[in-house]
Design an enzyme around this catalytic site. Structure first.
Site, short mmCIF file in Angstrom:
data_model
loop_
_atom_site.label_atom_id
_atom_site.label_comp_id
_atom_site.label_asym_id
_atom_site.label_seq_id
_atom_site.Cartn_x
_atom_site.Cartn_y
_atom_site.Cartn_z
N ASP A 83 23.97 -25.39 15.39
CA ASP A 83 24.16 -23.95 15.34
C ASP A 83 23.04 -23.40 14.46
O ASP A 83 22.38 -24.15 13.73
CB ASP A 83 25.54 -23.62 14.77
CG ASP A 83 25.78 -22.13 14.66
OD1 ASP A 83 25.39 -21.38 15.58
OD2 ASP A 83 26.34 -21.70 13.62
N ASP A 113 22.92 -19.66 12.63
CA ASP A 113 23.38 -18.87 11.49
C ASP A 113 24.35 -19.67 10.64
O ASP A 113 25.37 -20.16 11.14
CB ASP A 113 24.05 -17.58 11.97
CG ASP A 113 23.09 -16.68 12.73
OD1 ASP A 113 22.20 -16.10 12.10
OD2 ASP A 113 23.22 -16.58 13.97
#
Length: 308
Positions: free
Chosen positions: A31, A33
């Protein structure tokens, strides 16, 4: 078994254990963020980790529910934050995957009505998926008298910081047609902002439209399997030889578990170790699939395992 959850979930990964895990894996999904950056600042050690993984011959992909920017903009951000040699094909955003779904799976014969930011618009345009463009807000216009496009065959909902009641009302009108597809980029409920503030995520808009239309949206982003299917179909990735690294239990970890990947929770973002342990030790089983196999403080914990 890859992605399996047991009483041994939430195991802390240290250098030797991480090294053993990475020896077994050929592909690492991150991922973005809260995992490899926070806002406009890279997580310490993250650029080095990505570079070393590639140097060791690992495939690296970035899967994000953030639909606000197109992939070309992500490439620029990676470069700006010190990540070298990240290419567009390694980035799978919910905006890009939504465009792929509309073009290759749904094969929509008509236009898409979009609630979303420029990132969604640009990915749809790049994929050759027609959507309603050029709408201007007429002062005083209401759903009673505004024009509707008779060629709309799908509604796509993503993060939109310019959303208003009229946009939602138009989407509801289009969704009255049972043959009109109802898609969502993701269900993220909220996003963290600096100084402890938050902003409502795409999921809050999706729920509003699901309530009003009495329909359920098909979700494209994590934790849906479709994002991994995009990677697997294009690059021949084996889930048993892959690992998902994320900071959100209900999106990243659930996504990895559903796709048969081992999962690593990093504590540099949204979810906490206490939450993960609570799911592991809870009496109910509905959250068991959200329990990570492993836990690290940050992706910088990978560095000792990658050192030769």
């Amino acid at each position: 078994m890859a992605g399996a959850v047991s009483s041994h979930g939430c195991r802390r990964l240290l250098g030797p254990q991480l090294r053993d895990l990475l020896i077994q894996k050929h592909c690492v999904l991150f991922d973005c963020d809260g995992v490899i950056w926070n806002g406009e600042k890279a997580v310490a050690g993250a650029p080095e980790v990505v570079g070393l993984l590639k140097k060791r011959g690992k495939r690296v992909f970035f899967v994000t529910n953030n639909c606000t920017r197109p992939r070309e903009s992500y490439v620029q951000k990676f470069s700006r934050l010190g990540f070298k040699d990240v290419v567009q094909s390694e980035i799978l955003s919910s905006a890009y995957c939504s465009a792929v779904y509309l073009r290759d799976v749904a094969k929509v014969q008509g236009k898409v009505y979009v609630i979303g930011c420029d990132g969604v618009h640009k990915e749809l345009r790049e994929a050759g998926v027609p959507f309603v463009e050029g709408e201007t807000d007429v002062p005083g216009a209401t759903i009673f008298d505004c024009p509707l496009d008779s060629d709309v065959r799908a509604v796509l909902v993503g993060y939109d910081d310019k959303v208003n009641f009229l946009k939602l009302a138009k989407a509801c009108c289009y969704l009255r047609n049972p043959d009109c597809l109802f898609l969502a980029t993701d269900r993220d409920p909220w996003h963290p902002l600096p100084r402890g503030r938050v902003t409502p995520g795409s999921g809050s808009l999706v729920v509003a439209l699901e309530t009003a239309s009495e329909r359920k949206a098909t979700v494209i982003g994590k934790p849906s399997r479709f994002m991994f299917e995009c990677i697997a179909s294009q690059f021949g990735v084996d889930p048993a030889r892959s690992v998902m690294v994320g900071d959100r239990l209900e999106t990243d970890i659930l996504f990895g578990s559903r796709c048969g990947l081992d999962t690593v929770l990093t504590l540099s973002g949204v979810s906490t170790l206490e939450q993960a342990q609570g799911y592991r030790d809870g009496r109910t089983t509905d959250k068991a699939i959200c329990v990570p196999d492993y836990v690290v403080d940050t992706v910088a914990d990978f560095l000792p395992a990658l050192a030769r």
